[in-house]
Scaffold this motif. Structure first.
Motif, mmCIF file in Angstrom:
data_model
loop_
_atom_site.group_PDB
_atom_site.id
_atom_site.type_symbol
_atom_site.label_atom_id
_atom_site.label_comp_id
_atom_site.label_asym_id
_atom_site.label_seq_id
_atom_site.Cartn_x
_atom_site.Cartn_y
_atom_site.Cartn_z
ATOM 1 N N CYS A 30 0.837 -1.195 0.000
ATOM 2 C CA CYS A 30 0.000 0.000 0.000
ATOM 3 C C CYS A 30 0.870 1.243 0.000
ATOM 4 O O CYS A 30 2.084 1.161 0.155
ATOM 5 C CB CYS A 30 -0.917 0.016 1.224
ATOM 6 N N ARG A 31 0.238 2.373 -0.196
ATOM 7 C CA ARG A 31 0.906 3.665 -0.058
ATOM 8 C C ARG A 31 -0.106 4.651 0.487
ATOM 9 O O ARG A 31 -1.295 4.381 0.521
ATOM 10 C CB ARG A 31 1.532 4.154 -1.339
ATOM 11 N N SER A 32 0.378 5.787 0.911
ATOM 12 C CA SER A 32 -0.486 6.788 1.516
ATOM 13 C C SER A 32 -0.977 7.764 0.449
ATOM 14 O O SER A 32 -0.178 8.196 -0.381
ATOM 15 C CB SER A 32 0.289 7.543 2.580
ATOM 16 N N PRO A 33 -2.245 8.094 0.442
ATOM 17 C CA PRO A 33 -3.278 7.604 1.349
ATOM 18 C C PRO A 33 -3.807 6.246 0.904
ATOM 19 O O PRO A 33 -3.917 5.980 -0.290
ATOM 20 C CB PRO A 33 -4.361 8.662 1.259
ATOM 21 N N ALA A 34 -4.089 5.389 1.870
ATOM 22 C CA ALA A 34 -4.724 4.097 1.591
ATOM 23 C C ALA A 34 -6.224 4.333 1.621
ATOM 24 O O ALA A 34 -6.729 4.962 2.545
ATOM 25 C CB ALA A 34 -4.310 3.065 2.641
ATOM 26 N N GLY A 35 -6.940 3.877 0.620
ATOM 27 C CA GLY A 35 -8.372 4.139 0.534
ATOM 28 C C GLY A 35 -9.210 2.880 0.664
ATOM 29 O O GLY A 35 -8.847 1.829 0.151
ATOM 30 N N TYR A 36 -10.295 2.998 1.376
ATOM 31 C CA TYR A 36 -11.245 1.904 1.546
ATOM 32 C C TYR A 36 -12.629 2.485 1.364
ATOM 33 O O TYR A 36 -12.911 3.595 1.799
ATOM 34 C CB TYR A 36 -11.124 1.288 2.943
ATOM 35 N N SER A 37 -13.514 1.723 0.748
ATOM 36 C CA SER A 37 -14.880 2.210 0.543
ATOM 37 C C SER A 37 -15.866 1.098 0.871
ATOM 38 O O SER A 37 -15.497 -0.065 1.012
ATOM 39 C CB SER A 37 -15.071 2.681 -0.904
ATOM 40 N N ASP A 38 -17.116 1.482 0.996
ATOM 41 C CA ASP A 38 -18.216 0.557 1.260
ATOM 42 C C ASP A 38 -17.998 -0.266 2.525
ATOM 43 O O ASP A 38 -18.323 -1.451 2.569
ATOM 44 C CB ASP A 38 -18.455 -0.368 0.059
ATOM 45 N N LEU A 39 -17.442 0.356 3.560
ATOM 46 C CA LEU A 39 -17.261 -0.345 4.826
ATOM 47 C C LEU A 39 -18.573 -0.340 5.599
ATOM 48 O O LEU A 39 -19.255 0.671 5.668
ATOM 49 C CB LEU A 39 -16.167 0.323 5.659
ATOM 50 N N GLN A 40 -18.905 -1.470 6.178
ATOM 51 C CA GLN A 40 -20.115 -1.585 6.979
ATOM 52 C C GLN A 40 -19.870 -1.004 8.361
ATOM 53 O O GLN A 40 -18.729 -0.847 8.789
ATOM 54 C CB GLN A 40 -20.519 -3.051 7.097
ATOM 55 N N ALA A 41 -20.949 -0.705 9.063
ATOM 56 C CA ALA A 41 -20.829 -0.211 10.429
ATOM 57 C C ALA A 41 -20.104 -1.251 11.272
ATOM 58 O O ALA A 41 -20.275 -2.459 11.078
ATOM 59 C CB ALA A 41 -22.210 0.060 11.012
ATOM 60 N N GLY A 42 -19.249 -0.782 12.168
ATOM 61 C CA GLY A 42 -18.532 -1.689 13.060
ATOM 62 C C GLY A 42 -17.204 -1.125 13.489
ATOM 63 O O GLY A 42 -16.818 -0.012 13.126
ATOM 64 N N ASP A 43 -16.494 -1.908 14.284
ATOM 65 C CA ASP A 43 -15.174 -1.533 14.782
ATOM 66 C C ASP A 43 -14.101 -2.091 13.855
ATOM 67 O O ASP A 43 -14.166 -3.263 13.460
ATOM 68 C CB ASP A 43 -14.954 -2.085 16.188
ATOM 69 N N TYR A 44 -13.108 -1.269 13.557
ATOM 70 C CA TYR A 44 -12.039 -1.642 12.631
ATOM 71 C C TYR A 44 -10.675 -1.291 13.215
ATOM 72 O O TYR A 44 -10.569 -0.416 14.077
ATOM 73 C CB TYR A 44 -12.179 -0.885 11.307
ATOM 74 N N VAL A 45 -9.658 -1.963 12.696
ATOM 75 C CA VAL A 45 -8.274 -1.613 13.003
ATOM 76 C C VAL A 45 -7.524 -1.547 11.679
ATOM 77 O O VAL A 45 -7.502 -2.519 10.915
ATOM 78 C CB VAL A 45 -7.597 -2.637 13.936
ATOM 79 N N PHE A 46 -6.930 -0.377 11.405
ATOM 80 C CA PHE A 46 -6.070 -0.191 10.244
ATOM 81 C C PHE A 46 -4.639 -0.304 10.745
ATOM 82 O O PHE A 46 -4.274 0.319 11.741
ATOM 83 C CB PHE A 46 -6.293 1.184 9.617
ATOM 84 N N ALA A 47 -3.817 -1.115 10.085
ATOM 85 C CA ALA A 47 -2.418 -1.281 10.485
ATOM 86 C C ALA A 47 -1.522 -1.079 9.273
ATOM 87 O O ALA A 47 -1.889 -1.435 8.144
ATOM 88 C CB ALA A 47 -2.191 -2.672 11.079
ATOM 89 N N VAL A 48 -0.354 -0.504 9.512
ATOM 90 C CA VAL A 48 0.630 -0.276 8.455
ATOM 91 C C VAL A 48 2.009 -0.614 9.003
ATOM 92 O O VAL A 48 2.273 -0.428 10.191
ATOM 93 C CB VAL A 48 0.569 1.187 7.924
ATOM 94 N N ARG A 49 2.858 -1.153 8.147
ATOM 95 C CA ARG A 49 4.239 -1.447 8.535
ATOM 96 C C ARG A 49 5.154 -1.157 7.364
ATOM 97 O O ARG A 49 4.737 -1.199 6.198
ATOM 98 C CB ARG A 49 4.398 -2.884 9.009
ATOM 99 N N SER A 50 6.403 -0.859 7.660
ATOM 100 C CA SER A 50 7.386 -0.610 6.615
ATOM 101 C C SER A 50 8.039 -1.919 6.204
ATOM 102 O O SER A 50 8.086 -2.879 6.972
ATOM 103 C CB SER A 50 8.451 0.380 7.101
ATOM 104 N N VAL A 51 8.524 -1.936 4.973
ATOM 105 C CA VAL A 51 9.250 -3.095 4.441
ATOM 106 C C VAL A 51 10.509 -2.545 3.792
ATOM 107 O O VAL A 51 10.430 -1.737 2.863
ATOM 108 C CB VAL A 51 8.402 -3.877 3.410
#
Length: 88
Positions: A30-51
């Motif tokens: 991925c790269r910034s900004p990472a985009g997500y759409s059509d997410l349902q209601a609820g709790d989420y965790v977004f995580a990112v790490r370097s390689v």
């Protein structure tokens, strides 16, 4: 999600977005900004790490948040400037 690049030139990032209660998905490039759409209601965790350039993965950093339901019976959106916000 917007995250700032804080690693040396040539390094990449991998991300994942998981919903509470679901199996954690695989890491994807991925790269910034990472985009997500059509997410349902609820709790989420977004995580990112370097390689790094040798494929070694850094320690992930994460951000937990909640998407509120929309529609007639939805709770009002929290005000981030006041206590009680649901963003964690």
């Amino acid at each position: 999600m917007l995250f700032e690049k804080a690693s040396p030139v040539g390094w990449d990032f991998s991300c994942r977005l998981s919903r509470s209660g679901d199996k954690k998905p695989a890491w994807i490039a991925c790269r910034s900004p990472a985009g997500y759409s059509d997410l349902q209601a609820g709790d989420y965790v977004f995580a990112v790490r370097s390689v790094d350039t040798d494929g070694r993965e850094g320690r992930p950093t994460s951000y937990a948040f909640e998407i509120l339901a929309s529609g007639k019976n939805a709770a009002p959106a929290p005000d981030p400037g006041r206590p009680g916000t649901r963003t964690r």
